[in-house]
Design an enzyme around this catalytic site. Sequence first.
Site, PDB file in Angstrom:
ATOM      1  CG  HIS A  72      -1.370   8.137   3.603  1.00  0.00           C
ATOM      2  ND1 HIS A  72      -2.047   6.939   3.545  1.00  0.00           N
ATOM      3  CD2 HIS A  72      -0.903   8.228   4.882  1.00  0.00           C
ATOM      4  CE1 HIS A  72      -2.002   6.343   4.732  1.00  0.00           C
ATOM      5  NE2 HIS A  72      -1.311   7.095   5.557  1.00  0.00           N
TER       6      HIS A  72
ATOM      7  CG  HIS B 298      -1.770  -1.193   1.356  1.00  0.00           C
ATOM      8  ND1 HIS B 298      -2.873  -1.392   0.550  1.00  0.00           N
ATOM      9  CD2 HIS B 298      -1.675  -2.305   2.135  1.00  0.00           C
ATOM     10  CE1 HIS B 298      -3.433  -2.562   0.847  1.00  0.00           C
ATOM     11  NE2 HIS B 298      -2.733  -3.124   1.803  1.00  0.00           N
TER      12      HIS B 298
ATOM     13  CB  THR C 220      -6.263   6.837   7.568  1.00  0.00           C
ATOM     14  OG1 THR C 220      -5.009   6.256   7.162  1.00  0.00           O
ATOM     15  CG2 THR C 220      -6.030   8.059   8.435  1.00  0.00           C
ATOM     16  CB  THR C 221      -5.420   1.763   6.445  1.00  0.00           C
ATOM     17  OG1 THR C 221      -4.561   1.472   7.566  1.00  0.00           O
ATOM     18  CG2 THR C 221      -4.766   2.828   5.584  1.00  0.00           C
TER      19      THR C 221
ATOM     20  CG  HIS D 258       0.150   9.593   8.633  1.00  0.00           C
ATOM     21  ND1 HIS D 258      -0.867   8.874   8.038  1.00  0.00           N
ATOM     22  CD2 HIS D 258      -0.252  10.887   8.595  1.00  0.00           C
ATOM     23  CE1 HIS D 258      -1.833   9.690   7.688  1.00  0.00           C
ATOM     24  NE2 HIS D 258      -1.486  10.938   8.018  1.00  0.00           N
TER      25      HIS D 258
ATOM     26  CD  GLU E 124      -4.558   8.689   4.807  1.00  0.00           C
ATOM     27  OE1 GLU E 124      -4.150   8.463   5.957  1.00  0.00           O
ATOM     28  OE2 GLU E 124      -5.045   7.816   4.086  1.00  0.00           O
TER      29      GLU E 124
ATOM     30  CG  HIS F 242       2.729   5.233   7.001  1.00  0.00           C
ATOM     31  ND1 HIS F 242       2.579   5.079   8.379  1.00  0.00           N
ATOM     32  CD2 HIS F 242       1.569   5.761   6.556  1.00  0.00           C
ATOM     33  CE1 HIS F 242       1.364   5.457   8.726  1.00  0.00           C
ATOM     34  NE2 HIS F 242       0.735   5.892   7.645  1.00  0.00           N
TER      35      HIS F 242
HETATM   36  N1  LIG Z   1      -2.511   5.912   8.385  1.00  0.00           N
HETATM   37  S1  LIG Z   1      -2.395   5.726   9.964  1.00  0.00           S
HETATM   38  O1  LIG Z   1      -3.700   5.989  10.556  1.00  0.00           O
HETATM   39  O2  LIG Z   1      -1.306   6.529  10.484  1.00  0.00           O
HETATM   40  C1  LIG Z   1      -2.009   4.072  10.311  1.00  0.00           C
HETATM   41  C2  LIG Z   1      -0.958   3.785  11.167  1.00  0.00           C
HETATM   42  C3  LIG Z   1      -0.628   2.457  11.446  1.00  0.00           C
HETATM   43  C4  LIG Z   1      -1.341   1.436  10.860  1.00  0.00           C
HETATM   44  C5  LIG Z   1      -0.898   0.016  11.114  1.00  0.00           C
HETATM   45  C6  LIG Z   1      -1.815  -0.737  11.973  1.00  0.00           C
HETATM   46  C7  LIG Z   1      -2.002  -0.358  13.291  1.00  0.00           C
HETATM   47  C8  LIG Z   1      -2.800  -1.157  14.131  1.00  0.00           C
HETATM   48  C9  LIG Z   1      -3.411  -2.282  13.631  1.00  0.00           C
HETATM   49  N2  LIG Z   1      -4.213  -3.085  14.480  1.00  0.00           N
HETATM   50  O3  LIG Z   1      -4.335  -2.732  15.693  1.00  0.00           O
HETATM   51  O4  LIG Z   1      -4.753  -4.081  14.009  1.00  0.00           O
HETATM   52  C10 LIG Z   1      -3.219  -2.647  12.307  1.00  0.00           C
HETATM   53  C11 LIG Z   1      -2.425  -1.858  11.455  1.00  0.00           C
HETATM   54  C12 LIG Z   1      -2.397   1.724  10.023  1.00  0.00           C
HETATM   55  C13 LIG Z   1      -2.739   3.055   9.740  1.00  0.00           C
HETATM   56 ZN   LIG Z   2      -1.027   6.883   7.518  1.00  0.00          ZN
END
Ligand SMILES: NS(=O)(=O)c1ccc(Cc2ccc([N+](=O)[O-])cc2)cc1
Ligand SMILES: [Zn+2]
Length: 218
Positions: free
Chosen positions: A52, A21, A157-158, A75, A62, A50
């Site tokens: 976006h 991703h 956000t994912t 992020h 985002e 990471h």
């Molecule tokens: N884009 S963001 O909101 O900063 C973001 C940061 C980290 C993650 C990774 C992730 C964080 C937690 C879990 N979980 O608890 O199942 C799964 C994936 C996902 C998304």
């Molecule tokens: Zn993120």
Amino acid sequence: MKKLTFAYESQSDLRILNTGHGWKVEAPQSGSRLEGGPLGEDIYQLEQFHCHWGETSAEGSEHTVDGRAYAGELHLVHWNTTKYQSFAEAAQHPDGLAVLGVFFDVGNESNDEIEKIVSTLSEIKFKGQFTDIPDVIDPTTFLPSGLGYWTYLGSLTTPPCNECVIWIVYKEPITVTEEQLVQFRCLSACSGEAEEFIVKNYRPPQPLGNRALRECNA
Ligand SMILES: NS(=O)(=O)c1ccc(Cc2ccc([N+](=O)[O-])cc2)cc1
Ligand SMILES: [Zn+2]
């Protein structure tokens, strides 16, 4: 709110991977800590960072500011090591994670720290590939000079979109070049020969609902 304070450490040989991703740099057991501001008395440790981006520079962030999107968003993901024993445990609680969001504006100056990331992307073209970043990375260099920010309680956000994030979004963007964003879009979402480029990986903002948005003009 109290001032947000960083105790970030420079680190070399951080691992960067293609998650399918996008790219993600892991900083486990990093000595980089964040506290203060909206984080109460707890200490949050940097786990990974990471970003976006969008298909064009007209989109990609985002968060939006008065409806305006930026070309991308970095992020820096931290977890509450005062209260919880692991990242996964922290991600099950509303005060478990603190994510710093930094907007990308496109300009003529390439961002040197982002360039250290871009220079490794050819080695992690396909999903699942990873490599170590030889350069020393100092996460504070990703931050804008003006440290004013907005903060609110939100979610990942994912998927699984856990409502476990104290969001801290800086008002001032940092500058990256179009070329650097073009390199992000050359990553492949697949692990094999088939090439499906990750041309965009941002998800749209959700309604604020009855949540309070606070700001700090540092
Ligand atoms: N884009 S963001 O909101 O900063 C973001 C940061 C980290 C993650 C990774 C992730 C964080 C937690 C879990 N979980 O608890 O199942 C799964 C994936 C996902 C998304
Ligand atoms: Zn993120």
